[in-house]
Design a protein around this motif. Structure first.
Motif, PDB file in Angstrom:
ATOM      1  N   VAL A 145     -14.543  15.770 -15.722  1.00  0.00           N
ATOM      2  CA  VAL A 145     -14.455  14.215 -16.148  1.00  0.00           C
ATOM      3  C   VAL A 145     -14.103  13.515 -16.510  1.00  0.00           C
ATOM      4  CG1 VAL A 145     -16.763  13.210 -17.385  1.00  0.00           C
ATOM      5  CG2 VAL A 145     -17.254  14.835 -16.427  1.00  0.00           C
ATOM      6  N   ASP A 146     -12.936  14.248 -17.530  1.00  0.00           N
ATOM      7  CA  ASP A 146     -11.488  13.862 -18.318  1.00  0.00           C
ATOM      8  C   ASP A 146     -10.288  13.623 -17.334  1.00  0.00           C
ATOM      9  OD1 ASP A 146     -13.219  14.257 -20.955  1.00  0.00           O
ATOM     10  OD2 ASP A 146     -12.244  15.959 -20.749  1.00  0.00           O
ATOM     11  N   ALA A 147     -10.480  14.262 -16.063  1.00  0.00           N
ATOM     12  CA  ALA A 147      -9.800  13.985 -14.851  1.00  0.00           C
ATOM     13  C   ALA A 147      -9.619  12.738 -14.774  1.00  0.00           C
ATOM     14  CB  ALA A 147      -9.781  14.603 -13.851  1.00  0.00           C
ATOM     15  N   ALA A 148      -8.232  11.759 -14.654  1.00  0.00           N
ATOM     16  CA  ALA A 148      -8.517   9.913 -14.670  1.00  0.00           C
ATOM     17  C   ALA A 148      -9.258   9.761 -13.040  1.00  0.00           C
ATOM     18  CB  ALA A 148      -7.029   9.859 -14.211  1.00  0.00           C
ATOM     19  N   GLN A 149     -10.171   9.283 -12.946  1.00  0.00           N
ATOM     20  CA  GLN A 149     -10.361   8.629 -11.906  1.00  0.00           C
ATOM     21  C   GLN A 149      -9.459   7.554 -11.248  1.00  0.00           C
ATOM     22  OE1 GLN A 149     -10.870   6.508 -14.372  1.00  0.00           O
ATOM     23  NE2 GLN A 149     -10.548   4.227 -13.990  1.00  0.00           N
ATOM     24  N   ASN A 150      -9.124   7.476  -9.683  1.00  0.00           N
ATOM     25  CA  ASN A 150      -8.293   6.211  -9.164  1.00  0.00           C
ATOM     26  C   ASN A 150      -9.208   5.662  -8.285  1.00  0.00           C
ATOM     27  OD1 ASN A 150      -9.799   7.141  -6.875  1.00  0.00           O
ATOM     28  ND2 ASN A 150      -8.430   9.447  -6.090  1.00  0.00           N
ATOM     29  N   GLU A 151      -8.527   4.587  -8.327  1.00  0.00           N
ATOM     30  CA  GLU A 151      -8.659   3.694  -7.585  1.00  0.00           C
ATOM     31  C   GLU A 151      -9.662   3.822  -6.313  1.00  0.00           C
ATOM     32  OE1 GLU A 151      -6.693   0.625  -6.161  1.00  0.00           O
ATOM     33  OE2 GLU A 151      -4.193   0.484  -7.204  1.00  0.00           O
ATOM     34  N   ALA A 152     -10.021   4.658  -5.047  1.00  0.00           N
ATOM     35  CA  ALA A 152     -11.337   5.137  -5.034  1.00  0.00           C
ATOM     36  C   ALA A 152     -12.364   4.890  -5.753  1.00  0.00           C
ATOM     37  CB  ALA A 152     -10.610   6.179  -4.082  1.00  0.00           C
ATOM     38  N   ASP A 153     -11.963   5.658  -6.858  1.00  0.00           N
ATOM     39  CA  ASP A 153     -13.376   5.804  -7.433  1.00  0.00           C
ATOM     40  C   ASP A 153     -14.117   4.487  -7.763  1.00  0.00           C
ATOM     41  OD1 ASP A 153     -13.133   8.865  -7.274  1.00  0.00           O
ATOM     42  OD2 ASP A 153     -11.874   8.957  -8.720  1.00  0.00           O
ATOM     43  N   GLU A 154     -13.126   3.813  -8.473  1.00  0.00           N
ATOM     44  CA  GLU A 154     -13.387   2.699  -9.086  1.00  0.00           C
ATOM     45  C   GLU A 154     -13.830   1.700  -7.618  1.00  0.00           C
ATOM     46  OE1 GLU A 154     -10.459   1.387 -11.421  1.00  0.00           O
ATOM     47  OE2 GLU A 154      -9.692   2.610 -12.358  1.00  0.00           O
ATOM     48  N   MET A 155     -13.056   1.637  -6.947  1.00  0.00           N
ATOM     49  CA  MET A 155     -13.881   0.886  -5.353  1.00  0.00           C
ATOM     50  C   MET A 155     -15.501   1.886  -5.260  1.00  0.00           C
ATOM     51  SD  MET A 155     -12.179  -0.066  -1.867  1.00  0.00           S
ATOM     52  CE  MET A 155     -12.703   1.400  -1.379  1.00  0.00           C
ATOM     53  N   PHE A 156     -15.626   2.238  -5.360  1.00  0.00           N
ATOM     54  CA  PHE A 156     -16.913   2.849  -4.921  1.00  0.00           C
ATOM     55  C   PHE A 156     -17.900   2.611  -5.378  1.00  0.00           C
ATOM     56  CE2 PHE A 156     -19.927   6.654  -5.122  1.00  0.00           C
ATOM     57  CZ  PHE A 156     -20.431   6.362  -3.897  1.00  0.00           C
ATOM     58  N   ALA A 157     -17.684   2.713  -6.741  1.00  0.00           N
ATOM     59  CA  ALA A 157     -18.715   2.953  -8.006  1.00  0.00           C
ATOM     60  C   ALA A 157     -19.532   1.046  -7.726  1.00  0.00           C
ATOM     61  CB  ALA A 157     -18.385   3.105  -9.112  1.00  0.00           C
ATOM     62  N   SER A 158     -18.268   0.523  -7.506  1.00  0.00           N
ATOM     63  CA  SER A 158     -18.102  -1.075  -7.946  1.00  0.00           C
ATOM     64  C   SER A 158     -19.391  -1.626  -6.470  1.00  0.00           C
ATOM     65  CB  SER A 158     -17.344  -2.125  -7.771  1.00  0.00           C
ATOM     66  OG  SER A 158     -16.039  -1.791  -8.801  1.00  0.00           O
ATOM     67  N   MET A 159     -18.815  -0.923  -5.068  1.00  0.00           N
ATOM     68  CA  MET A 159     -19.398  -1.019  -4.708  1.00  0.00           C
ATOM     69  C   MET A 159     -20.515  -0.858  -3.942  1.00  0.00           C
ATOM     70  SD  MET A 159     -15.916  -1.417  -1.242  1.00  0.00           S
ATOM     71  CE  MET A 159     -17.160  -0.151  -0.242  1.00  0.00           C
ATOM     72  N   MET A 160     -20.703   0.721  -4.535  1.00  0.00           N
ATOM     73  CA  MET A 160     -22.262   0.953  -4.684  1.00  0.00           C
ATOM     74  C   MET A 160     -22.888   0.181  -5.253  1.00  0.00           C
ATOM     75  SD  MET A 160     -22.263   3.310  -2.026  1.00  0.00           S
ATOM     76  CE  MET A 160     -21.531   1.763  -1.310  1.00  0.00           C
ATOM     77  N   VAL A 161     -22.733  -0.119  -6.529  1.00  0.00           N
ATOM     78  CA  VAL A 161     -22.960  -0.852  -7.245  1.00  0.00           C
ATOM     79  C   VAL A 161     -24.492  -2.294  -6.726  1.00  0.00           C
ATOM     80  CG1 VAL A 161     -24.001  -2.648  -9.951  1.00  0.00           C
ATOM     81  CG2 VAL A 161     -22.674   0.257 -10.169  1.00  0.00           C
ATOM     82  N   VAL A 162     -23.270  -2.904  -6.048  1.00  0.00           N
ATOM     83  CA  VAL A 162     -23.969  -3.985  -5.442  1.00  0.00           C
ATOM     84  C   VAL A 162     -24.712  -3.962  -3.812  1.00  0.00           C
ATOM     85  CG1 VAL A 162     -23.467  -6.122  -3.754  1.00  0.00           C
ATOM     86  CG2 VAL A 162     -22.010  -5.417  -5.970  1.00  0.00           C
ATOM     87  N   HIS A 163     -24.967  -2.707  -3.457  1.00  0.00           N
ATOM     88  CA  HIS A 163     -25.632  -2.586  -2.034  1.00  0.00           C
ATOM     89  C   HIS A 163     -26.333  -1.678  -2.593  1.00  0.00           C
ATOM     90  CE1 HIS A 163     -25.871  -0.589   1.609  1.00  0.00           C
ATOM     91  NE2 HIS A 163     -25.869   0.342   0.999  1.00  0.00           N
ATOM     92  N   HIS A 164     -26.838  -1.198  -3.697  1.00  0.00           N
ATOM     93  CA  HIS A 164     -28.131  -0.364  -4.336  1.00  0.00           C
ATOM     94  C   HIS A 164     -29.056  -1.490  -5.085  1.00  0.00           C
ATOM     95  CE1 HIS A 164     -26.898   3.504  -3.507  1.00  0.00           C
ATOM     96  NE2 HIS A 164     -26.453   3.636  -4.179  1.00  0.00           N
ATOM     97  N   GLU A 165     -27.387  -2.830  -5.873  1.00  0.00           N
ATOM     98  CA  GLU A 165     -28.858  -3.868  -6.202  1.00  0.00           C
ATOM     99  C   GLU A 165     -29.479  -4.609  -4.929  1.00  0.00           C
ATOM    100  OE1 GLU A 165     -26.506  -4.523 -10.459  1.00  0.00           O
ATOM    101  OE2 GLU A 165     -25.469  -5.498  -8.872  1.00  0.00           O
ATOM    102  N   GLN A 166     -28.962  -4.480  -3.842  1.00  0.00           N
ATOM    103  CA  GLN A 166     -29.258  -5.841  -2.933  1.00  0.00           C
ATOM    104  C   GLN A 166     -30.564  -4.763  -2.504  1.00  0.00           C
ATOM    105  OE1 GLN A 166     -27.169  -6.370   0.996  1.00  0.00           O
ATOM    106  NE2 GLN A 166     -27.621  -8.757   0.305  1.00  0.00           N
ATOM    107  N   ALA A 167     -30.589  -3.341  -1.990  1.00  0.00           N
ATOM    108  CA  ALA A 167     -31.883  -2.788  -1.607  1.00  0.00           C
ATOM    109  C   ALA A 167     -32.715  -2.540  -2.656  1.00  0.00           C
ATOM    110  CB  ALA A 167     -31.181  -0.935  -2.186  1.00  0.00           C
TER     111      ALA A 167
END
Length: 145
Positions: A48-70
């Motif tokens: 968990v302490d390892a640095a996330q990357n842009e793909a991780d950040e994009m995944f989380a951001s997109m999935m929040v919006v996607h799940h909220e729409q669900a």
């Protein structure tokens, strides 16, 4: 020419089924990947302490919006009178599953110091429903039969 209102049996079922398989990886099971896995491991694995990357950040951001729409679509369906019990149950199950996943995704964003309201690039073809189709769902009438 008389137009007939859309019925929720077809429109609603298609909408909720399209979102039914959407889930984030379980935070305590890094081996599990969702249908939206973008080739990255779960950011909550043993490192968990390892640095996330842009793909991780994009995944989380997109999935929040996607799940909220669900959840929004499920709420629209659940507000309809005369909704078939199996569609009502599916909409409730989706709503119940998406809420904790949003919390997990938001927790990741907090751990990464990423603003929770990131811009996203998901379009209708990527699983997001257009406002026009959401309005059709809002206006649809439940089957009486």
């Amino acid at each position: 020419m008389k137009s007939t209102p859309l019925t929720l049996s077809a429109l609603g079922a298609a909408a909720v089924l399209a979102l039914a398989g959407c889930s984030a990886p379980e935070p305590n099971n890094p081996a599990e990947h969702s249908t939206h896995d973008m080739g990255t491991t779960s950011p909550s694995d043993a490192s968990v302490d390892a640095a996330q990357n842009e793909a991780d950040e994009m995944f989380a951001s997109m999935m929040v919006v996607h799940h909220e729409q669900a959840i929004e679509m499920s709420d629209i369906l659940l507000s309809k009178r005369g909704l078939a019990p199996e569609i009502q149950q599916l909409a409730q199950d989706i709503k119940d599953a998406q809420s904790p996943e949003i919390e997990t995704l938001r927790t990741w964003q907090e751990q990464w110091n990423v603003p929770s309201e990131q811009p996203h690039s998901m379009g209708e073809d990527d699983g997001m429903v257009s406002e026009e189709n959401l309005e059709k769902l809002r206006q649809a009438e439940a089957d009486e039969g």
